[in-house]
Design an enzyme around this catalytic site. Sequence first.
Site, PDB file in Angstrom:
ATOM      1  N   ALA A  48     -15.888   2.018  -3.639  1.00 13.95           N
ATOM      2  CA  ALA A  48     -15.413   1.098  -2.593  1.00 13.95           C
ATOM      3  C   ALA A  48     -13.911   0.850  -2.715  1.00 13.95           C
ATOM      4  O   ALA A  48     -13.343   0.062  -1.972  1.00 13.95           O
ATOM      5  CB  ALA A  48     -16.170  -0.228  -2.680  1.00 13.95           C
ATOM      6  N   GLY A  49     -13.271   1.502  -3.695  1.00 12.13           N
ATOM      7  CA  GLY A  49     -11.844   1.285  -3.888  1.00 12.13           C
ATOM      8  C   GLY A  49     -11.518  -0.032  -4.557  1.00 12.13           C
ATOM      9  O   GLY A  49     -10.436  -0.580  -4.383  1.00 12.13           O
ATOM     10  N   SER A  82     -11.767  -0.366  -7.918  1.00  8.46           N
ATOM     11  CA  SER A  82     -11.329  -0.031  -9.279  1.00  8.46           C
ATOM     12  C   SER A  82     -12.376  -0.235 -10.360  1.00  8.46           C
ATOM     13  O   SER A  82     -12.100  -0.808 -11.410  1.00  8.46           O
ATOM     14  CB  SER A  82     -10.051  -0.794  -9.640  1.00  8.46           C
ATOM     15  OG  SER A  82      -9.028  -0.416  -8.784  1.00  8.46           O
ATOM     16  N   GLU A 112       0.834  -1.212   0.000  1.00  9.21           N
ATOM     17  CA  GLU A 112       0.000   0.000   0.000  1.00  9.21           C
ATOM     18  C   GLU A 112       0.862   1.253   0.000  1.00  9.21           C
ATOM     19  O   GLU A 112       1.804   1.366   0.787  1.00  9.21           O
ATOM     20  CB  GLU A 112      -0.905  -0.022   1.245  1.00  9.21           C
ATOM     21  CG  GLU A 112      -2.309   0.432   0.967  1.00  9.21           C
ATOM     22  CD  GLU A 112      -3.016  -0.479  -0.047  1.00  9.21           C
ATOM     23  OE1 GLU A 112      -3.146  -0.050  -1.207  1.00  9.21           O
ATOM     24  OE2 GLU A 112      -3.428  -1.585   0.312  1.00  9.21           O
ATOM     25  N   HIS A 113       0.538   2.173  -0.899  1.00 13.13           N
ATOM     26  CA  HIS A 113       1.291   3.424  -1.083  1.00 13.13           C
ATOM     27  C   HIS A 113       2.731   3.126  -1.501  1.00 13.13           C
ATOM     28  O   HIS A 113       3.627   3.923  -1.279  1.00 13.13           O
ATOM     29  CB  HIS A 113       1.247   4.303   0.177  1.00 13.13           C
ATOM     30  CG  HIS A 113      -0.085   4.971   0.383  1.00 13.13           C
ATOM     31  ND1 HIS A 113      -0.363   6.243  -0.070  1.00 13.13           N
ATOM     32  CD2 HIS A 113      -1.225   4.534   0.961  1.00 13.13           C
ATOM     33  CE1 HIS A 113      -1.620   6.559   0.250  1.00 13.13           C
ATOM     34  NE2 HIS A 113      -2.163   5.527   0.861  1.00 13.13           N
ATOM     35  N   THR A 114       2.939   1.974  -2.099  1.00 20.12           N
ATOM     36  CA  THR A 114       4.258   1.626  -2.640  1.00 20.12           C
ATOM     37  C   THR A 114       4.332   1.930  -4.131  1.00 20.12           C
ATOM     38  O   THR A 114       5.416   2.112  -4.674  1.00 20.12           O
ATOM     39  CB  THR A 114       4.550   0.125  -2.433  1.00 20.12           C
ATOM     40  OG1 THR A 114       3.399  -0.620  -2.833  1.00 20.12           O
ATOM     41  CG2 THR A 114       4.857  -0.183  -0.975  1.00 20.12           C
ATOM     42  N   ASP A 132      -4.040  -0.538 -10.944  1.00 20.34           N
ATOM     43  CA  ASP A 132      -5.440  -0.932 -11.133  1.00 20.34           C
ATOM     44  C   ASP A 132      -5.703  -1.421 -12.551  1.00 20.34           C
ATOM     45  O   ASP A 132      -6.365  -2.434 -12.770  1.00 20.34           O
ATOM     46  CB  ASP A 132      -6.368   0.247 -10.814  1.00 20.34           C
ATOM     47  CG  ASP A 132      -6.206   0.722  -9.384  1.00 20.34           C
ATOM     48  OD1 ASP A 132      -5.520   0.030  -8.611  1.00 20.34           O
ATOM     49  OD2 ASP A 132      -6.751   1.785  -9.045  1.00 20.34           O
TER      50      ASP A 132
END
EC number: 2.7.1.6
Length: 382
Positions: free
Chosen positions: A125-126, A128, A34-36, A174
């Site tokens: 909802a994230g 994609s 995450e956030h990578t 995504d």
Amino acid sequence: MSLKEKTHALFAEKFGYPATTHIQAPGRVNLIGEHTDYNDGFVLPCAIDYQTVISCAKRDDRRVRVVAADYDNETDEFSLDEPILTHDSQQWSNYVRGVVKHLQQRDPGFGGADLVISGNVPQGAGLSSSASLEVAVGTVFRHLYHLSLDGAQIALNGQEAENQFVGCNCGIMDQLISALGKKDHALLIDCRSLGTKAVPMPQGVAVVIINSNFKRTLVGSEYNTRREQCETGARFFTQKALRDVSLDQFNAVAHELDPIVAKRVRHVLTENARTVEAADALAKGNLTRMGELMAESHASMRDDFEITVPQIDTLVEIVKSVIGDKGGVRMTGGGFGGCVVALVPEALVPEVQAAVEAQYEARTGIKETFYVCKPSEGAGLC
């Protein structure tokens, strides 16, 4: 009625002739990493069995006609011979127009088409839904006109459309997983080289996604702040991205960094290492180790990157209390709300669902949404 049956029937009704081709592209969930992505690091998503489906056919002219089944059958029509501009009032149209416009720049050798679109990827909802739509539209023209573009190029085209035409600054993960996903596998993606490696998922394990339904408010501004903090960290080490900084290098000089920036950097460095190890643990069927890595990831997002909220932490706690060391659970997505993802032995899914239903709303005042998914095939004919 399946999405394919729905779009096929609506196509005949709206256009007066049968569709020749049916395309699907899936949504996705990120298992870890995450956030990578914007730090040139690693992510480990899988495609899920919620998708966008398009029934379509070639036209003899250079016009594109589109019907959006999920928006009261709203329509859009534009020409490939005129500049493709943004639509003032229909946001969904801009995903289609943007993909087609950028596709023309890559390979102008295609003509018009009629499309009917429907999807069941939950929006907001994230998971994609937008990338799923972009990849589906790109795949339509690739199939109808036999364009010599591979899945990675279709994914990049979708990302360009979202960044430059729709105006949303997303990474490549995504679209890439929607285009290249593999049934019963996760995909380890190197966000620098765009290299991918299919990682088999253990048998008998469900991918459970639980939407906290907590309304995200900070996500835009805080996301940009986190990016800036990571860039500050990379500059401190005179590197292009945090991908190029080792944990040993960081530990030697962490005390010289601004304390907040140091926490952000530590998350990215440890998360990259966790993601690579997680791919190995999954491939070996070691769910206990995978669960430990997911727990470490969640703690790092909570304490070092500071992007979780109490509602999300509550969900993670409830799920963990049921599965113990037999699976894993963590927040997934940008943060400040959204979803948690859990790898749960199929036999324990009813127990997890019952625990969440009994406790989450009672503790937070919000009703969750529960999805049980299977790792699914990327975009193609359906």
